[in-house]
Scaffold this active site. Structure first.
Site, PDB file in Angstrom:
ATOM      1  N   LYS A 152      24.077 -16.269  92.037  1.00  0.00           N
ATOM      2  CA  LYS A 152      24.929 -16.462  90.859  1.00  0.00           C
ATOM      3  C   LYS A 152      25.939 -15.326  90.727  1.00  0.00           C
ATOM      4  O   LYS A 152      27.130 -15.575  90.527  1.00  0.00           O
ATOM      5  CB  LYS A 152      24.031 -16.556  89.612  1.00  0.00           C
ATOM      6  CG  LYS A 152      24.775 -16.790  88.325  1.00  0.00           C
ATOM      7  CD  LYS A 152      23.937 -17.558  87.312  1.00  0.00           C
ATOM      8  CE  LYS A 152      22.872 -16.706  86.640  1.00  0.00           C
ATOM      9  NZ  LYS A 152      23.440 -15.728  85.680  1.00  0.00           N
ATOM     10  N   SER A 153      25.481 -14.093  90.850  1.00  0.00           N
ATOM     11  CA  SER A 153      26.398 -12.953  90.691  1.00  0.00           C
ATOM     12  C   SER A 153      27.522 -13.010  91.720  1.00  0.00           C
ATOM     13  O   SER A 153      28.691 -12.776  91.401  1.00  0.00           O
ATOM     14  CB  SER A 153      25.634 -11.635  90.869  1.00  0.00           C
ATOM     15  OG  SER A 153      24.674 -11.475  89.859  1.00  0.00           O
TER      16      SER A 153
ATOM     17  N   ARG B  88      24.837 -11.634  72.036  1.00  0.00           N
ATOM     18  CA  ARG B  88      24.608 -10.541  72.989  1.00  0.00           C
ATOM     19  C   ARG B  88      25.673  -9.449  72.852  1.00  0.00           C
ATOM     20  O   ARG B  88      26.823  -9.730  72.537  1.00  0.00           O
ATOM     21  CB  ARG B  88      24.554 -11.105  74.417  1.00  0.00           C
ATOM     22  CG  ARG B  88      23.340 -12.025  74.575  1.00  0.00           C
ATOM     23  CD  ARG B  88      23.272 -12.647  75.940  1.00  0.00           C
ATOM     24  NE  ARG B  88      23.084 -11.671  76.983  1.00  0.00           N
ATOM     25  CZ  ARG B  88      23.148 -11.968  78.284  1.00  0.00           C
ATOM     26  NH1 ARG B  88      23.407 -13.215  78.667  1.00  0.00           N
ATOM     27  NH2 ARG B  88      22.957 -11.029  79.184  1.00  0.00           N
TER      28      ARG B  88
ATOM     29  N   SER C 233      24.252  -1.107  84.140  1.00  0.00           N
ATOM     30  CA  SER C 233      24.636  -2.514  84.008  1.00  0.00           C
ATOM     31  C   SER C 233      25.739  -2.841  84.992  1.00  0.00           C
ATOM     32  O   SER C 233      26.829  -2.267  84.939  1.00  0.00           O
ATOM     33  CB  SER C 233      25.118  -2.803  82.578  1.00  0.00           C
ATOM     34  OG  SER C 233      25.884  -3.990  82.568  1.00  0.00           O
TER      35      SER C 233
ATOM     36  N   GLN D   4      27.327  -5.526  85.037  1.00  0.00           N
ATOM     37  CA  GLN D   4      28.411  -6.229  84.339  1.00  0.00           C
ATOM     38  C   GLN D   4      29.407  -5.235  83.766  1.00  0.00           C
ATOM     39  O   GLN D   4      30.623  -5.434  83.857  1.00  0.00           O
ATOM     40  CB  GLN D   4      27.829  -7.129  83.248  1.00  0.00           C
ATOM     41  CG  GLN D   4      27.031  -8.286  83.839  1.00  0.00           C
ATOM     42  CD  GLN D   4      26.383  -9.166  82.794  1.00  0.00           C
ATOM     43  OE1 GLN D   4      26.433  -8.884  81.604  1.00  0.00           O
ATOM     44  NE2 GLN D   4      25.753 -10.238  83.246  1.00  0.00           N
TER      45      GLN D   4
ATOM     46  N   ASP E 254      16.113  -9.382  86.355  1.00  0.00           N
ATOM     47  CA  ASP E 254      16.089 -10.824  86.052  1.00  0.00           C
ATOM     48  C   ASP E 254      14.786 -11.487  86.501  1.00  0.00           C
ATOM     49  O   ASP E 254      14.495 -12.627  86.130  1.00  0.00           O
ATOM     50  CB  ASP E 254      17.280 -11.531  86.714  1.00  0.00           C
ATOM     51  CG  ASP E 254      18.604 -11.094  86.108  1.00  0.00           C
ATOM     52  OD1 ASP E 254      18.607 -10.564  84.982  1.00  0.00           O
ATOM     53  OD2 ASP E 254      19.648 -11.275  86.770  1.00  0.00           O
TER      54      ASP E 254
ATOM     55  N   LYS F  54      18.995 -10.045  76.937  1.00  0.00           N
ATOM     56  CA  LYS F  54      19.313 -11.060  77.959  1.00  0.00           C
ATOM     57  C   LYS F  54      19.515 -12.415  77.273  1.00  0.00           C
ATOM     58  O   LYS F  54      19.709 -12.474  76.068  1.00  0.00           O
ATOM     59  CB  LYS F  54      18.193 -11.105  79.003  1.00  0.00           C
ATOM     60  CG  LYS F  54      18.113  -9.830  79.849  1.00  0.00           C
ATOM     61  CD  LYS F  54      19.376  -9.631  80.659  1.00  0.00           C
ATOM     62  CE  LYS F  54      19.354  -8.328  81.449  1.00  0.00           C
ATOM     63  NZ  LYS F  54      20.630  -8.069  82.104  1.00  0.00           N
TER      64      LYS F  54
ATOM     65  N   ARG G 116      13.721 -11.189  76.083  1.00  0.00           N
ATOM     66  CA  ARG G 116      12.722 -11.544  77.096  1.00  0.00           C
ATOM     67  C   ARG G 116      11.423 -10.746  76.975  1.00  0.00           C
ATOM     68  O   ARG G 116      10.466 -11.083  77.676  1.00  0.00           O
ATOM     69  CB  ARG G 116      13.317 -11.428  78.507  1.00  0.00           C
ATOM     70  CG  ARG G 116      14.259 -12.572  78.811  1.00  0.00           C
ATOM     71  CD  ARG G 116      14.740 -12.563  80.255  1.00  0.00           C
ATOM     72  NE  ARG G 116      15.664 -13.667  80.496  1.00  0.00           N
ATOM     73  CZ  ARG G 116      16.561 -13.688  81.467  1.00  0.00           C
ATOM     74  NH1 ARG G 116      16.650 -12.668  82.304  1.00  0.00           N
ATOM     75  NH2 ARG G 116      17.358 -14.741  81.616  1.00  0.00           N
TER      76      ARG G 116
ATOM     77  N   ARG H 284      15.560 -18.704  82.896  1.00  0.00           N
ATOM     78  CA  ARG H 284      14.514 -18.031  83.688  1.00  0.00           C
ATOM     79  C   ARG H 284      13.130 -18.215  83.057  1.00  0.00           C
ATOM     80  O   ARG H 284      12.121 -18.208  83.747  1.00  0.00           O
ATOM     81  CB  ARG H 284      14.851 -16.554  83.876  1.00  0.00           C
ATOM     82  CG  ARG H 284      16.213 -16.373  84.574  1.00  0.00           C
ATOM     83  CD  ARG H 284      16.320 -15.197  85.460  1.00  0.00           C
ATOM     84  NE  ARG H 284      17.719 -15.000  85.846  1.00  0.00           N
ATOM     85  CZ  ARG H 284      18.320 -15.597  86.872  1.00  0.00           C
ATOM     86  NH1 ARG H 284      17.658 -16.420  87.662  1.00  0.00           N
ATOM     87  NH2 ARG H 284      19.597 -15.376  87.140  1.00  0.00           N
TER      88      ARG H 284
HETATM   89  C1  S3P Z   1      24.562  -9.471  86.456  1.00  0.00           C
HETATM   90  C2  S3P Z   1      24.083  -8.255  86.045  1.00  0.00           C
HETATM   91  C3  S3P Z   1      22.828  -8.099  85.282  1.00  0.00           C
HETATM   92  C4  S3P Z   1      21.955  -9.347  85.384  1.00  0.00           C
HETATM   93  C5  S3P Z   1      22.751 -10.590  85.149  1.00  0.00           C
HETATM   94  C6  S3P Z   1      23.850 -10.721  86.186  1.00  0.00           C
HETATM   95  C7  S3P Z   1      25.845  -9.503  87.181  1.00  0.00           C
HETATM   96  O1  S3P Z   1      23.133  -7.868  83.930  1.00  0.00           O
HETATM   97  O2  S3P Z   1      20.890  -9.266  84.465  1.00  0.00           O
HETATM   98  O3  S3P Z   1      21.912 -11.709  85.224  1.00  0.00           O
HETATM   99  O4  S3P Z   1      26.189 -10.561  87.762  1.00  0.00           O
HETATM  100  O5  S3P Z   1      26.537  -8.485  87.212  1.00  0.00           O
HETATM  101  P1  S3P Z   1      23.504  -6.398  83.358  1.00  0.00           P
HETATM  102  O6  S3P Z   1      24.756  -5.959  83.993  1.00  0.00           O
HETATM  103  O7  S3P Z   1      23.669  -6.590  81.879  1.00  0.00           O
HETATM  104  O8  S3P Z   1      22.336  -5.526  83.685  1.00  0.00           O
END
Ligand code: S3P
Length: 427
Positions: free
Chosen positions: A21-22, A122, A166, A168, A314, A341, A345, A387
């Site tokens: 996915k990422s 969030r 993170s 993200q 995750d 999340k 969770r 999940r």
């Molecule tokens: C992700 C980063 C993670 C992960 C999320 C996908 C990404 O989150 O939990 O499912 O694609 O960069 P965080 O950056 O908030 O840790």
């Protein structure tokens, strides 16, 4: 939608889980702002990734879905995006919202990002704060939540010590810096997934990486690439766990992503006594992948915390399930991030596993699980969290009687086809 899971006698067979996915999100984003076409194979065609595709289509990028797992992105160049014709809806996807916040801050137009009910709860201040330091004109509800209003403009590089690890946030800042007039230096407390760094370099972007210190540079142009997306280890995690827990099982998972920033689950399961082997390792676009072979195993409890947490964040719901079947106590700590999340969770994992008869307690930063405890089927809710729905389904394979899961449709967020794959392994 509700589904019922009954116990499995054994699981056997070979599967290929859907694309990561990422990495799928990032392939659309970088493909859109590159010059030339990007050809993506083994793309994850799920609700979250479709939110990203739609967002870039709204900004004038021709994106063609050419097959069930293939996409062609007609890149518009670094400065080729157009003002979106409407509010961008990131749906359930934190990655879409947070990475786009960075990218949109550097554009020459204004935009708004919103999301579904879960995403609107969030925290977005984690990107608003550093983007404002870069000079971005960005605001959110209570300075913390979606919708975000972004007035694109000139950005400058910053030095930023991220308060939480993170990917993200890190990726948001790397993308914003592509449009800045000077480099940014980003410090992570511990390493998080590095897919943005690997893919950006493959697209011709410049980064200097020194441990947890990343220097991101402005770009003149990026160039379209062929991207092969490895199988998502976070999706594989459900079947790896099922293979360990269901008696007499052997499962072969082909072509799973093995980027070291994501493989915490494999280390933990091996430490717990799990029979897990890796074969046929290869690398594409800097991303390692290979086949995982898992056999039913007798597990023992362990302690999971510190630097490991971002490398398996995750997978914690399904690792908690495995811990209910392990001999002794498993402690999961330093995992406060679980609370923000797709659901809280810590609370939701404890709720589901308690209802199934596990001995599990929530703590401030994780959970403590005593095992092994036989599980009993019951009615549980997904809490709209993909999940959790899939974790509950794997629990249902080893629980006595029937396990009913309501709110099942959320599995489409990351893993359409999960149920069929599970059935295939039971034949
Ligand atoms: C992700 C980063 C993670 C992960 C999320 C996908 C990404 O989150 O939990 O499912 O694609 O960069 P965080 O950056 O908030 O840790």
């Amino acid at each position: 939608m509700k589904i019922t899971i009954t116990p499995a006698r054994r699981l056997a067979g070979e599967i290929r889980v859907p694309g990561d996915k990422s990495i799928s999100h990032r392939s659309i984003m970088l493909g859109s702002i590159a010059r030339g076409d990007t050809y993506i194979t083994h793309f994850l065609m799920s609700d979250d990734c479709l939110s990203t595709i739609l967002a870039f289509k709204q900004m004038g990028v021709p994106i063609e879905i050419t097959g069930p797992e293939t996409v062609t992105v007609k890149g518009q160049g670094l400065r080729g995006l157009k003002a979106p014709n409407a509010t961008i809806d990131a749906g359930n996807s934190g990655t879409t919202a947070r990475l786009l916040a960075g990218l949109l801050s550097g554009q020459s137009f204004s935009s708004t990002i919103t999301g579904d009910e879960s995403l609107r709860r969030r925290p977005m201040d984690r990107v608003i704060i550093p983007l404002r330091k870069m000079g971005a004109d960005i605001s959110g509800v209570q300075d913390r939540y979606l919708p975000l209003s972004i007035k694109g403009g000139t950005l400058k590089g910053i030095q930023y010590h991220m308060p939480v690890a993170s990917a993200q946030v890190k990726s948001c800042l790397i993308l914003a810096t592509l449009y800045a007039d000077s480099p940014s230096r980003i410090y992570e407390p511990t390493s998080s997934r590095n897919h943005t760094e690997l893919m950006l370099q493959a697209f011709g972007g410049r980064l200097d990486i020194n441990g947890n210190e990343i220097t991101a540079y402005p770009a003149d142009q990026l160039y379209g690439q062929q991207v092969h997306v490895p199988g998502d280890i976070s999706s594989a995690a459900f079947f790896i766990t099922a293979g360990l827990l269901v008696p007499n099982s052997t499962i072969i998972l082909k072509g799973v992503g093995l980027n070291p920033t994501r493989t915490g689950i494999l280390e933990v399961y091996k430490e717990m006594g799990g029979s897990i082997a890796i074969e046929n390792v290869s690398t594409s676009g800097g991303e390692k992948m290979g086949d995982i072979i898992v056999n039913t195993s007798h597990l023992k409890g362990t302690v999971i915390g510190g630097q490991l947490i971002p490398r398996l964040i995750d997978e914690i719901p399904v690792i908690a399930l495995a811990a209910t079947q392990a001999e002794g106590t498993t402690t999961i700590k330093d995992a406060q991030e679980l609370k923000v999340k797709e659901s809280d969770r810590i609370a939701t994992v404890v709720d589901i596993l308690s209802r199934l008869g596990a001995s599990i307690e929530a703590t401030d930063d994780g959970m403590v699980i005593h095992g092994p405890t036989p599980l009993k089927g019951n009615a549980v809710d997904s809490f709209g969290d993909h999940r959790l729905a899939m974790m509950a389904a794997i629990a249902g394979l080893i629980a006595r009687g029937e396990t009913t899961i309501s709110g099942w449709e959320c599995v489409n967020i990351s893993f359409p086809g999960f149920y069929d794959m599970l059935k295939k392994l039971q034949n």
